[in-house]
Scaffold this motif. Structure first.
Motif, PDB file in Angstrom:
ATOM      1  N   ASN A 194       0.827  -1.213   0.000  1.00 55.75           N
ATOM      2  CA  ASN A 194       0.000   0.000   0.000  1.00 55.75           C
ATOM      3  C   ASN A 194       0.859   1.260   0.000  1.00 55.75           C
ATOM      4  N   ALA A 195       1.960   1.217   0.745  1.00 46.23           N
ATOM      5  CA  ALA A 195       2.852   2.379   0.814  1.00 46.23           C
ATOM      6  C   ALA A 195       3.477   2.662  -0.549  1.00 46.23           C
ATOM      7  N   VAL A 196       3.884   1.612  -1.250  1.00 51.76           N
ATOM      8  CA  VAL A 196       4.479   1.783  -2.581  1.00 51.76           C
ATOM      9  C   VAL A 196       3.462   2.367  -3.559  1.00 51.76           C
ATOM     10  N   ILE A 197       2.234   1.861  -3.505  1.00 51.94           N
ATOM     11  CA  ILE A 197       1.176   2.356  -4.393  1.00 51.94           C
ATOM     12  C   ILE A 197       0.875   3.826  -4.101  1.00 51.94           C
ATOM     13  N   ILE A 198       0.804   4.188  -2.826  1.00 53.55           N
ATOM     14  CA  ILE A 198       0.518   5.576  -2.456  1.00 53.55           C
ATOM     15  C   ILE A 198       1.636   6.508  -2.943  1.00 53.55           C
ATOM     16  N   ILE A 199       2.879   6.086  -2.781  1.00 54.10           N
ATOM     17  CA  ILE A 199       4.008   6.901  -3.256  1.00 54.10           C
ATOM     18  C   ILE A 199       3.919   7.096  -4.765  1.00 54.10           C
TER      19      ILE A 199
END
Length: 322
Positions: A267-272
């Protein structure tokens, strides 16, 4: 230098008027226009008539063969020293031919390509699609870029070849599925000089909605495998990125459904990634709406290309079907 501008047209009379109007404004006037109707049901005959006394224009109607062979039809009838290919959904800046002529005089290229951009008149969706196709955060970033990976391959929405190239290499040998990249590689392999003219940009409408954009990009993913079948060495690691991205999105979805430990990281990678696209588009387009739509366009582009790529990689490379 006398240029022959070759434009295939298939059921898009609403677009050709803007293109022809933009050619009327060219500062460099030594050119002809060959407009070839490729078996259209909805033809542009009436629109073309209104330009016949304003442009050095020839209009042809033939049975449907696809865009590659339709361009060959134009090559065979062109009178120019240099052939310029446009898609029918382009608008040409008024100094385009002047820029190309001056560039070729200073640094000769046997074949060239130019970048594309969004025009102020485009819809917000078209601007978002244009951003996605030219963004450094998607595979579109290697298009129209001097610093792109490997040999530059002109794309047929904005491409030129000299008469000598046509006489030596002939025309397109496939009519769809990556025909322009195949042609560019073949020209390069024959020893001709190919390059980018960065200032020779066109305004490219592409598709008017996301559904059409998905279909087009899915086709592009399949086209890359078609190029691989002709030139195996031309399949680079970067071409796998959309497929890896698509698989990553699937893994992230499963991880969230089953609450795997890697879900927060995914999720963090997608948000970035979303934030990078959003703020980069915002800085370029100065519009919150276009920036939001650019995120959607980027995801559609990568997933559509990835699915098309994987589909034909499985069928034609793994299963070795023709």
């Amino acid at each position: 230098m006398f240029f022959s501008i070759i434009i295939p047209l298939y059921n898009r009379p609403q677009e050709i008027k803007e293109l022809l109007e933009s050619l009327l404004k060219q500062t460099y006037r030594n050119f002809e226009v060959l407009l070839i109707e490729d078996g259209s049901v909805n033809d542009a005959g009436e629109i073309v008539k209104s330009f016949e006394d304003k442009l050095n224009l020839r209009y042809f109607v033939k049975q449907n063969e696809g865009q590659g062979f339709t361009r060959n039809f134009g090559f065979e009838r062109a009178k120019g020293d240099y052939f310029v290919i446009f898609d029918s959904d382009c608008i040409i800046p008024e100094r385009y031919l002047e820029i190309v002529n001056d560039s070729l005089q200073q640094n000769w290229l046997d074949a060239y390509g130019g970048p594309d951009d969004a025009h102020a008149s485009f819809t917000d969706v078209q601007k978002a699609i244009s951003y996605s196709m030219t963004s450094p955060f998607t595979t579109g970033g290697i298009r129209g870029n001097k610093k792109g990976i490997g040999q530059f391959h002109p794309r047929s929405f904005n491409m030129g070849v000299s008469r000598k190239v046509w006489e030596t290499a002939g025309g397109f040998i496939i009519t769809r599925l990556g025909e322009d990249i195949e042609y560019s590689i073949r020209i390069h392999n024959l020893g001709f000089k190919i390059g980018l003219i960065p200032e020779a940009k066109v305004y490219h409408k592409r598709r008017t909605n996301f559904k059409q954009f998905y279909k087009q990009i899915h086709f592009f993913g399949r086209s890359r495998i078609n190029i691989y079948k002709f030139f195996p060495s031309e399949l680079k690691a970067v071409h796998f990125f959309p497929a890896v991205f698509t698989l990553g999105m699937f893994i992230a979805l499963i991880a969230n459904i089953f609450q795997w430990m890697i879900a927060p990281l995914c999720n963090a990678v997608i948000i970035i990634f979303i934030l990078l696209i959003f703020f980069h588009s915002l800085s370029k387009n100065k519009s919150l709406k276009v920036a939001f739509l650019s995120v959607i366009a980027a995801f559609i582009q990568l997933i559509a290309y990835g699915l098309g790529f994987m589909q034909d990689y499985w069928k034609r490379v793994i299963l070795k079907r023709s």
